[in-house]
Scaffold this active site. Sequence first.
Site, mmCIF file in Angstrom:
data_model
loop_
_atom_site.group_PDB
_atom_site.id
_atom_site.type_symbol
_atom_site.label_atom_id
_atom_site.label_comp_id
_atom_site.label_asym_id
_atom_site.label_seq_id
_atom_site.Cartn_x
_atom_site.Cartn_y
_atom_site.Cartn_z
ATOM 1 N N ARG A 108 0.871 -1.188 0.000
ATOM 2 C CA ARG A 108 0.000 0.000 0.000
ATOM 3 C C ARG A 108 0.900 1.227 0.000
ATOM 4 O O ARG A 108 1.691 1.421 0.927
ATOM 5 C CB ARG A 108 -0.908 0.010 1.235
ATOM 6 C CG ARG A 108 -1.815 1.250 1.315
ATOM 7 C CD ARG A 108 -2.637 1.222 2.586
ATOM 8 N NE ARG A 108 -3.360 2.462 2.782
ATOM 9 C CZ ARG A 108 -4.594 2.695 2.373
ATOM 10 N NH1 ARG A 108 -5.251 1.757 1.728
ATOM 11 N NH2 ARG A 108 -5.182 3.858 2.602
ATOM 12 N N HIS A 135 -7.157 1.060 -6.655
ATOM 13 C CA HIS A 135 -7.454 0.513 -5.318
ATOM 14 C C HIS A 135 -8.321 -0.743 -5.496
ATOM 15 O O HIS A 135 -9.498 -0.760 -5.153
ATOM 16 C CB HIS A 135 -8.195 1.568 -4.507
ATOM 17 C CG HIS A 135 -8.214 1.315 -3.033
ATOM 18 N ND1 HIS A 135 -7.662 0.185 -2.458
ATOM 19 C CD2 HIS A 135 -8.726 2.047 -2.002
ATOM 20 C CE1 HIS A 135 -7.831 0.241 -1.151
ATOM 21 N NE2 HIS A 135 -8.467 1.353 -0.847
ATOM 22 N N GLN A 138 -10.520 -2.502 -2.616
ATOM 23 C CA GLN A 138 -11.737 -1.765 -2.274
ATOM 24 C C GLN A 138 -12.849 -2.082 -3.276
ATOM 25 O O GLN A 138 -14.030 -2.140 -2.913
ATOM 26 C CB GLN A 138 -11.461 -0.269 -2.272
ATOM 27 C CG GLN A 138 -12.672 0.599 -1.932
ATOM 28 C CD GLN A 138 -13.115 0.474 -0.489
ATOM 29 O OE1 GLN A 138 -12.296 0.587 0.420
ATOM 30 N NE2 GLN A 138 -14.398 0.261 -0.263
ATOM 31 N N ASP A 231 -15.664 10.338 -2.412
ATOM 32 C CA ASP A 231 -14.404 10.088 -1.699
ATOM 33 C C ASP A 231 -13.900 11.428 -1.179
ATOM 34 O O ASP A 231 -14.364 12.493 -1.622
ATOM 35 C CB ASP A 231 -13.393 9.447 -2.657
ATOM 36 C CG ASP A 231 -12.124 8.950 -1.965
ATOM 37 O OD1 ASP A 231 -12.118 8.869 -0.721
ATOM 38 O OD2 ASP A 231 -11.147 8.656 -2.659
ATOM 39 N N CYS A 272 -15.570 5.061 0.538
ATOM 40 C CA CYS A 272 -14.544 4.091 0.931
ATOM 41 C C CYS A 272 -13.949 4.384 2.309
ATOM 42 O O CYS A 272 -13.277 3.516 2.876
ATOM 43 C CB CYS A 272 -13.444 4.033 -0.122
ATOM 44 S SG CYS A 272 -12.660 5.626 -0.472
ATOM 45 N N ARG A 317 -14.524 -5.336 3.206
ATOM 46 C CA ARG A 317 -13.102 -5.369 2.865
ATOM 47 C C ARG A 317 -12.464 -6.654 3.377
ATOM 48 O O ARG A 317 -11.658 -7.286 2.688
ATOM 49 C CB ARG A 317 -12.374 -4.164 3.489
ATOM 50 C CG ARG A 317 -12.729 -2.811 2.948
ATOM 51 C CD ARG A 317 -12.301 -2.611 1.516
ATOM 52 N NE ARG A 317 -10.881 -2.851 1.282
ATOM 53 C CZ ARG A 317 -9.895 -2.006 1.605
ATOM 54 N NH1 ARG A 317 -10.174 -0.857 2.209
ATOM 55 N NH2 ARG A 317 -8.640 -2.296 1.340
#
Length: 330
Positions: A108, A135, A138, A231, A272, A317
């Site tokens: 990440r 991502h 996600q 987001d 998210c 997740r």
Amino acid sequence: MATNIRGRNYLKLLDYSPEEIRYLLDLAKDFKRMKRAGVPHKYLEGKNIVLLFEKTSTRTRCSFEVAGMDLGMGVTYLDPGSSQMGKKESIADTARVLGRMYDGIEYRGFDQALVEELAEYAGVPVWNGLTDQFHPTQMLADLLTIEEKFGRLKGLNFTFMGDARNNMGNSLMVACAKMGINFTACAPKELFPAAALVETAQEIARENGCTVRLTENVDEGATDADVIYTDIWVSMGEPDEVWEKRIRLLKDYQVNSQVMKKAKDTAIFMHCLPSFHNTKTTIGADIAEKFGLPEMEVTDEVFESKRSVVFDEAENRMHTIKAVIYATLC
């Protein structure tokens, strides 16, 4: 023919077919049922994974750690100060060392090229926990959440509001195109996704019977949407001076009650996380003081409403990451 992705990297959804994505979603559903029923599933005992974090996280770290431990694995977490990767040791050398010790590597961080280079040299599956461009973990959680709420994916109308050229905008556009969901990026023109990626997504969408469109008009973007997604306006790692310009560009794209009224009555709100929907964070309080904006990308009213499924996404997740780990290692 049965789907088999053993040994594959999971770097972006562009690398995966709709059938392979469906396999991962169905696997995640199975793991979710087992988790909630308290059924042990330590299928990967004796294996070990390492989590490389150059950007901190709550959901990604916890999801990978719990998923790994539920599967019976050993899990090592390396924070930004605990590795020499890219400092005293090259990405390629780090990958070759860790690939000798671990069965899988999560990364990440920043540029997509870094996780691609890790994957090139590691010799074991590498999973993208977030880069500046994509991502993908996600995405599976989001798709699973949508399917849980509507019972299907194909044919739904999905609108992303905000900075549509960030990793979430890019990834959601691809995910929707792959799974037959009509995607709309609703943003100022200068925050549209890169033209080349839009063209690729539109080609994929045509193959799967759906559409990808871009609009600056909030009314057009929100009308008849099944899903409204947003987001945060400034991503981790961007300089503080970006805030003023980004707020000026995006304040009219805030998801509020008026936006949700334009969507279908059954529409859901997704994010998210983390979210600046009030002033109960250091950054939220600071922005409110500097710019007089107590709520940013979404109002607290929408975030806390019954239409909000943000915490379902967060839980998912864990289940979808478990599916990725298991499917690529087993």
